[in-house]
Design a protein around this motif. Structure first.
Motif, PDB file in Angstrom:
ATOM      1  N   ILE A  17      -5.598  -1.358  -2.721  1.00  0.00           N
ATOM      2  CA  ILE A  17      -5.075  -1.419  -1.353  1.00  0.00           C
ATOM      3  C   ILE A  17      -3.743  -2.164  -1.308  1.00  0.00           C
ATOM      4  O   ILE A  17      -3.580  -3.232  -1.912  1.00  0.00           O
TER       5      ILE A  17
ATOM      6  N   ASP B  28     -13.454  -3.043   7.649  1.00  0.00           N
ATOM      7  CA  ASP B  28     -14.229  -2.906   6.429  1.00  0.00           C
ATOM      8  C   ASP B  28     -15.574  -3.614   6.515  1.00  0.00           C
ATOM      9  O   ASP B  28     -16.506  -3.260   5.797  1.00  0.00           O
TER      10      ASP B  28
ATOM     11  N   HIS C  10     -13.897   3.307  -3.930  1.00  0.00           N
ATOM     12  CA  HIS C  10     -12.782   3.998  -3.292  1.00  0.00           C
ATOM     13  C   HIS C  10     -11.465   3.457  -3.831  1.00  0.00           C
ATOM     14  O   HIS C  10     -11.090   2.313  -3.561  1.00  0.00           O
TER      15      HIS C  10
ATOM     16  N   HIS D 209     -13.162  -1.024  -1.922  1.00  0.00           N
ATOM     17  CA  HIS D 209     -11.829  -0.416  -2.031  1.00  0.00           C
ATOM     18  C   HIS D 209     -11.113  -1.063  -3.214  1.00  0.00           C
ATOM     19  O   HIS D 209     -11.234  -2.266  -3.424  1.00  0.00           O
TER      20      HIS D 209
END
Length: 396
Positions: free
Chosen positions: A254, A267, A206, A251
């Protein structure tokens, strides 16, 4: 008048043919001189201009896949024009058309990807643009159902290559890959629901400036079930529904502000590791790429979700929730190229909102270029039937 009507009819036929990239009928029609160079000593046909014709991704073939299953493919692009799950600026419903507009020049010089040493437009893979899923703008619950079912219809068909060979899907079949043009990030939830039908719980990479794992009561207050599903909570719902593989998700990029460090706890139950955007200053692009590989591995099918706001707004201003301090387009493309060796079975790019872009189309071009890298990785990875036997055993 008769000549005018005849020309209009011929021109309309030419446009129609242009849409599916088969122009021979027009070239041989009564106005074929429009297509042939008539200068003395110079024959041949005139090449299409990249600024003309109907827009498809990278000017690839268009087929209305949701209306007809006559065309087989290995990689399909599909649009999901939805933006009523946003918390700040809407407009990503125009993302699919904007990304296609920004992709016009991708194969202008033949489409060869120099860093990856491959041409995604000319390979073993049949790549087509399936148009858009019809999505209502009046009912979010129904819209997400439309996206899930539309995506799954495209995903679950026999591919053009190696159709009858075993593959990594949970039914042991080889499936085509699907790249979705968003749309705000809420669309990833119905897309993961579709992927779950094909592969079971899946690993997710992501790219985003935001976590998107917030509990609904924290992000938006969740006054209703429908309101609880939005572009900041979809991973929470995905985890609750068992759509994600535990401890393999990551991720990257961020940099959002938080209500406190406890927000990172979200998370943990969603199975994500975090790579912050600022880490590029300490570990560099190679360090970020290594973290992704170490986390994700090389055995499992992987879903890639790219929020265009992982780029700094200097490079992608046309997005719903911009955050400064992001990566450059060059850095993101390099990091994505570094994912070679990971088995990407599907992907999306989201939060492209052309209304906030500059007239230079910075954001839409960046989104298209990022997907060009993704498409090339998929082509280089080969047909999904070629995934390792160990991967297939693990998936069972």
């Amino acid at each position: 008048m008769f000549k005018l009507i005849t020309f209009a009819a011929a021109f309309a036929a030419g446009v129609s043919a242009h849409g599916d990239h088969s122009q021979e009928a027009f070239k041989e029609g009564p106005h074929k001189s429009l297509w042939y160079n008539t200068l003395p000593g110079d024959g041949g046909t005139q090449a299409d201009s990249v600024f003309s014709g109907i827009s498809t991704f990278g000017r690839i073939e268009y087929h209305p896949c949701l209306a007809s299953d006559a065309r087989k493919y290995d990689i399909a692009f599909i649009g999901a024009p939805f933006d009523t799950g946003t918390s700040y600026r809407p407009g990503a419903r125009f993302g699919p058309s904007g990304i296609r507009q920004g992709s016009r020049r991708l194969n202008l010089y033949g489409g060869f990807n120099v860093p990856l040493q491959a041409n995604p437009f000319n390979s073993w893979a049949t790549v087509i643009d399936c148009g858009d899923i019809p999505v209502t703008s009046y009912d979010n619950e129904w819209a997400l159902k439309q996206i899930e079912e539309g995506h799954n219809s495209i995903l679950m068909r026999e591919p053009a290559s190696n159709a009858h060979m075993t593959g990594p899907s949970k039914h042991g079949k080889t499936l085509p890959r699907v790249i979705t043009l968003g749309g705000d990030h809420t669309i990833t939830l119905p897309l993961l629901r579709s992927m779950n039908k094909a592969y079971g719980p899946i690993t997710v990479i992501h790219f985003d400036s935001h976590l998107d794992t917030w509990k609904p009561k924290v992000f938006g207050g969740a006054p209703t079930k429908v309101a609880s599903v939005n572009h900041g909570t979809y991973f929470y719902h995905a985890a609750q529904e068992g759509l994600l593989r535990n401890d393999t998700n990551i991720h990257a990029g961020i940099r959002t502000t938080l209500s406190g460090m406890s927000d990172y706890d979200n998370d943990g139950y969603c199975g994500f590791e975090i790579v912050e955007a600022r880490e590029i200053d300490t570990i560099g692009m190679d360090g970020i790429i290594k973290k992704i590989h170490d986390r994700v591995g090389h055995e499992n099918p992987v879903y890639l979700s790219i929020d265009i706001d992982s780029l700094d707004p200097a490079f992608a201003p046309g997005t719903g929730t911009p955050e400064t301090g992001g990566w450059t387009t060059r850095e993101l493309r390099t990091i994505i190229r570094g994912l070679e060796g990971i088995h990407l079975v599907a992907a999306d790019v989201v939060e492209v909102a052309p209304a906030y872009d500059t007239n230079a189309e910075l954001t839409t071009m960046a989104a298209a270029d990022v997907l060009y890298e993704v498409m090339t990785l998929m082509v280089k990875d080969g047909p999904l039937s070629e995934l390792s036997a160990d991967s297939k055993k693990e998936l069972k």
